[in-house]
Design an enzyme around this catalytic site. Structure first.
Site, PDB file in Angstrom:
ATOM      1  N   ASP A   1      -0.873 -50.266  32.049  1.00 31.44           N
ATOM      2  CA  ASP A   1      -1.640 -51.122  31.148  1.00 31.44           C
ATOM      3  C   ASP A   1      -0.739 -51.500  29.978  1.00 31.44           C
ATOM      4  O   ASP A   1       0.012 -50.668  29.469  1.00 31.44           O
ATOM      5  CB  ASP A   1      -2.873 -50.385  30.624  1.00 31.44           C
TER       6      ASP A   1
ATOM      7  N   ASP B   1      -7.134 -55.622  35.539  1.00 31.54           N
ATOM      8  CA  ASP B   1      -8.377 -55.235  34.874  1.00 31.54           C
ATOM      9  C   ASP B   1      -9.218 -56.463  34.520  1.00 31.54           C
ATOM     10  O   ASP B   1     -10.446 -56.457  34.684  1.00 31.54           O
ATOM     11  CB  ASP B   1      -8.094 -54.429  33.607  1.00 31.54           C
TER      12      ASP B   1
END
Length: 164
Positions: A117, A136
């Protein structure tokens, strides 16, 4: 189902390309943080071993494999559900986003043991402590799209009335 496959493939490739470019190309894995458009957008490196916001994260390998199996199972279920139910183009596009994003995160878990991320957005004096990635975003948009575009609609009425 070509639409689902194409959108899933494009989503997967965009996710993996963005991770390669930012995490490895810009060396974010070592640098940790890069301000892009402060304070609105910055890259913050985070290795997510859990699900959203790191929930369920652990250092053990068991959770990694549970999450891989769960993502693959959900992807297969969504694929089959969309194929069998004959939903429209928006539902198919949503399914492609969800599947492509899920597979992008599966590859991360297999390759690195965690999901990479790196996107962080803050605004208006509120500092967001969480990071996310393209996968995501795709999973979120795909899930919302599936809710919106697969809701049951009333069945068309025929001109005939049934007699009792």
């Amino acid at each position: 189902m070509r639409r689902v496959a194409l959108i899933a493939l494009l989503t997967f490739l965009l996710d993996q390309a963005s991770k390669i470019a930012v995490v490895w190309g810009l060396n974010l894995a070592e640098r940790g943080e890069i301000d892009v458009v402060p304070p609105y957008l910055s890259f913050h490196m985070a290795w997510n071993r859990g699900v959203n916001f790191g929930l369920g994260s652990s250092t053990g390998d068991l959770m990694r494999w549970v999450l891989v199996a769960l993502a693959l199972g959900i992807s297969a279920w969504v694929w089959r559900w969309i194929a069998r139910e004959g939903h429209g183009p928006w539902a198919r596009a949503s399914a492609g986003l969800l599947i492509g994003g899920a597979l992008g995160n599966v590859v991360d878990r297999l390759a690195y043991g965690a999901v990479a991320d790196f996107l962080n957005m803050s605004c208006c004096g509120i500092e967001n402590p969480y990071a996310f990635n393209v996968a995501d975003i795709a999973i979120f948009l795909g899930a919302v799209g599936l809710v919106l575009f697969t809701a049951e609609s009333p069945k068309p009425r025929s001109g005939r009335r049934k007699t009792p």
